[in-house]
Design an enzyme around this catalytic site. Structure first.
Site, PDB file in Angstrom:
ATOM      1  N   GLY A 292       1.207  -1.542   0.355  1.00  0.00           N
ATOM      2  CA  GLY A 292       0.097   0.040   0.245  1.00  0.00           C
ATOM      3  C   GLY A 292       0.403   1.088  -0.222  1.00  0.00           C
ATOM      4  N   SER A 293       0.893   1.925   0.781  1.00  0.00           N
ATOM      5  CA  SER A 293       1.085   3.619   0.476  1.00  0.00           C
ATOM      6  C   SER A 293       2.473   3.986   1.152  1.00  0.00           C
ATOM      7  CB  SER A 293       0.123   4.803   0.934  1.00  0.00           C
ATOM      8  OG  SER A 293      -1.384   4.670   0.432  1.00  0.00           O
ATOM      9  N   THR A 294       2.987   2.709   2.445  1.00  0.00           N
ATOM     10  CA  THR A 294       4.260   2.731   2.363  1.00  0.00           C
ATOM     11  C   THR A 294       5.388   2.324   1.507  1.00  0.00           C
ATOM     12  OG1 THR A 294       4.368   0.134   3.069  1.00  0.00           O
ATOM     13  CG2 THR A 294       3.384   2.497   5.054  1.00  0.00           C
TER      14      THR A 294
END
Length: 697
Positions: A292-294
């Site tokens: 995801g956004s990491t």
């Protein structure tokens, strides 16, 4: 005369046949003798020795595993093992019955084992001290005890997935016990005893003792205190979120040393056989997941490294973007409106990252993925490492690049992700993650040392500094606010990823995560927190970021990293940063008053009655005494249409906040508590900066 002659011939024939028969037998015996003498002499000698000599094995003491500061994590304790020499046993059935009663073994199977023709056999290995004493009291012929080492982990479950465990022969079966088994195991010895033909020990015979060689000691990169800190927080987060699993990894960016690594659920290596084998799996290195956004940290690094995007470049997010006929939505309903790329990162805006990723292009994007070490193992010294999952570069389409840019359609292991983030923290230099510092002999001599293993330079130092600055603003101003620690400069990124199942993404199942490092200007520690399938709240900024903040605060204090503090006139210590409130749509005097309460200065740009925009954004953290820019006429947005929601029945405060998020300004009319109508009407498309009149009656 003829009869006598015939008899004589018959006798001669019989004698000839007899001699031929004897000759054949003698030749056969001679051949057999030659065969035994020349071809089977080794076998005969070995059997003779087996009948005369008993070789009792003596196990080598396994080396100790220490943390980086010399604290014991795994040791070997002396214990007794029961063995039998069947040739010396007088009554196998009676002996088996007595032993089975004490050792809780099957009497018939044990009796059959004792009746086998063999020089030596184990009865039961590594028994308790009380059982060993009972066996000695019996004083059974042919039954003896010898000392062996039993592995003991003094901290039970602590660092179980790093240490692993050993088998009955003290062989490493998992973790560091397995990967460094050759160093830890040592070389076994033996005791040689001579017996006569009746199985009696020969008095005054030469009993030879071959001493075992103890194993070497291993010093890990793990710090016991930091390991205890992360395991404490893992227990807490598992209870609070009712998650399926969780992982925390702490790494030194400058050296690649792993300071702590833990997973939940875990197991006790002292009793590993009592746990399901799936709990032995070290998911920090063996399980791949969509980050995801990491993952947007890597996308940010790539687009800034290739200079296809500038931090102050403007992007507009209407709430989604179409790629190859598919619409990719931003996580925020209605979008983020106009924003700089720095704000794209702060807000974790999917639309902005998709735009930047497509601008970067397939080949440069994959070049950075390879430079960060994705798609292959990190070569950490732990067993079972996975290499993650990546779409083949030649088959990647624009929609694949778009989704990968925001952390989907690609799977990484936790150790891969923290290694990549540590490369950014280390000014672009990627090191191999290491779990062992050194191997030392029993006298303390250095057998093998491990130095930082630099793999490659992913980006130049100036780009890395840019990325670190942006990630610091994510924590100060963006989605990572819950990871903020008073007095320290924290850089990081949140992540919330829907889990993949059969046929696509699984509704209601998410992985929440946060990764970052501190201090942002001189990183000493990098960390990754992953929470798998939490119940209830599932956003990384809501549940993973606070865990990161709690752990990082304790680690920085333990490592004696000096916080950034100031003193007021009275000499008392105060922390520098305060949170900037939302001032949009407030009257100018009210906005100035709110800032003064926090010891912040208002700098008003342009003229007008109400605040249309502010810099920094609400929720940002600033040192006390800093200036906040207030705009009263022209919001800081560029062109692009925004769809107006229906405000009927909402309060003025609620509508003001919604319009502020959309980059619009409110013009309240009337004295009522709730909105009755609006102009423009709901569903209208308007440009950012438009003044919306809302009637309260």
């Amino acid at each position: 005369m003829l009869l006598a002659s015939a008899t004589h011939v018959t006798i001669r024939k019989r004698v000839t046949v007899f001699f031929l028969f004897v000759s054949v037998i003698m030749i056969g015996l001679g051949c057999r003798l030659m065969y035994l003498q020349f071809y089977r002499s080794g076998w005969l000698t070995e059997n003779a020795i087996d009948q005369r000599i008993r070789d009792i094995p003596v196990e080598a003491k396994r080396g100790v595993i220490y943390d980086r500061n010399g604290k014991e994590l795994a040791v070997s304790l002396s214990t007794e093992s029961v063995y039998a020499i069947p040739a010396e046993i007088r009554n196998a059935d009676d002996t088996a019955a007595k032993l089975a009663a004490i050792l809780a073994l099957d009497k018939d199977k044990l009796s059959a084992k004792l009746k086998k023709r063999q020089a030596f056999t184990w009865i039961k290995r590594k028994v308790d001290d009380n059982i060993a004493r009972e066996i000695k009291k019996l004083n059974l012929p042919g039954i003896g005890l010898t000392q062996e080492g039993r592995r003991y982990y003094p901290h039970d479950n602590l660092a179980a997935h790093i240490l692993g465990f050993t088998g009955i022969d003290s062989q490493g079966l998992d973790g560091v016990e397995m990967t460094f088994d050759n160093y830890l195991r040592g070389r076994p010895g033996s005791i040689v005893v001579e017996y006569d033909a009746r199985g009696r020990e020969i008095p005054y015979a030469n009993h030879r003792f071959a001493a075992p060689t103890e194993g070497n000691n291993i010093y890990l990169t793990i710090d016991l205190v930091i390991q205890q800190i992360i395991e404490r927080e893992l227990e807490k987060v598992m209870k609070e979120t009712q998650a399926k699993a969780a992982t925390i990894i702490v790494m030194q960016p400058k050296t690649g040393e792993i300071l702590a690594l833990a997973n939940r659920p875990d197991y006790n290596p002292n009793k590993f056989a009592e746990y399901p084998s799936k709990l032995w799996r070290n998911v920090a290195v063996s399980n791949a997941y969509e980050p995801g956004s990491t993952f947007k940290i890597l996308t940010t690094t790539a687009v800034l490294g290739e200079k296809v995007v500038k931090l102050d470049e403007r992007f507009f997010d209407p709430g989604g973007i179409e790629v190859q006929g598919r619409t990719i939505h931003c996580w925020k309903h209605g979008g983020h409106g106009s924003q700089s790329f720095q704000e794209v990162v702060e807000n974790s805006c999917n639309t902005g990252f998709v735009t930047a990723g497509l601008r970067l292009g397939r080949d440069p994007f994959y070049r950075y993925l390879e430079a960060f070490g994705l798609g292959k193992t990190t070569a950490i010294d732990l067993p079972g490492e996975a290499k993650g999952i990546m779409i083949d570069q030649n088959k990647a389409t624009p929609i694949n690049i778009a989704t990968m840019s925001m952390g989907q359609s690609i799977a990484v292991t936790p150790i891969q992700l923290i290694s990549a983030v540590s490369a950014v923290a280390n000014d672009g230099q990627r090191n191999r993650p290491q779990i062992v510092r050194e191997v030392r002999g029993i006298n303390g001599e250095l057998i093998r040392g491990f130095q930082p293993d630099t793999l490659n330079q992913v980006i130049d130092k100036s780009t890395a500094q840019q990325v670190k600055s942006v990630l610091e603003s994510v924590v100060a101003n963006g989605t990572g606010r819950n990871a903020y620690i008073d007095g320290y400069r924290i850089a990081g990124k949140t992540g919330t990823a829907q889990k993949v199942g059969a046929g696509g993404y699984v509704p209601g199942k998410y992985v929440a995560s946060f990764t970052g490092f501190a201090p942002a200007d001189d990183p000493q520690v990098a960390m990754l927190v992953v929470i798998d399938e939490p119940v209830g709240l599932y956003y990384g900024g809501q549940i993973a970021a606070p865990v990161f903040g709690a752990v990082m605060k304790d680690i920085l204090q333990y490592l004696k990293v000096t916080p950034i503090i100031t003193q007021n006139e009275k000499g008392s210590i105060i922390l520098e940063h305060v949170t900037v409130p939302s001032l949009i749509n407030l009257l100018v005097p009210d906005a100035v008053k709110e800032l003064k309460k926090l010891n912040l200065n208002a700098r008003i740009e342009e003229t007008g009655e109400r605040i249309a925009d502010q810099i920094p954004k609400p929720g940002s953290r600033l040192p006390q005494g800093s200036n906040v820019l207030l705009y009263t006429l022209t919001p800081r947005y560029e062109s692009g249409e925004v769809t107006l929601p229906d405000f009927t029945g909402r309060s003025q405060k609620e509508i003001s906040e919604i319009l502020a998020e959309l980059g619009l300004t409110i013009n309240p009319t009337g004295d009522g508590q709730l909105a009755t109508k609006q102009d423009p009407r709901a569903g209208s498309k308007v440009l950012p900066g438009t003044i919306v009149t809302v009637f309260f009656e």
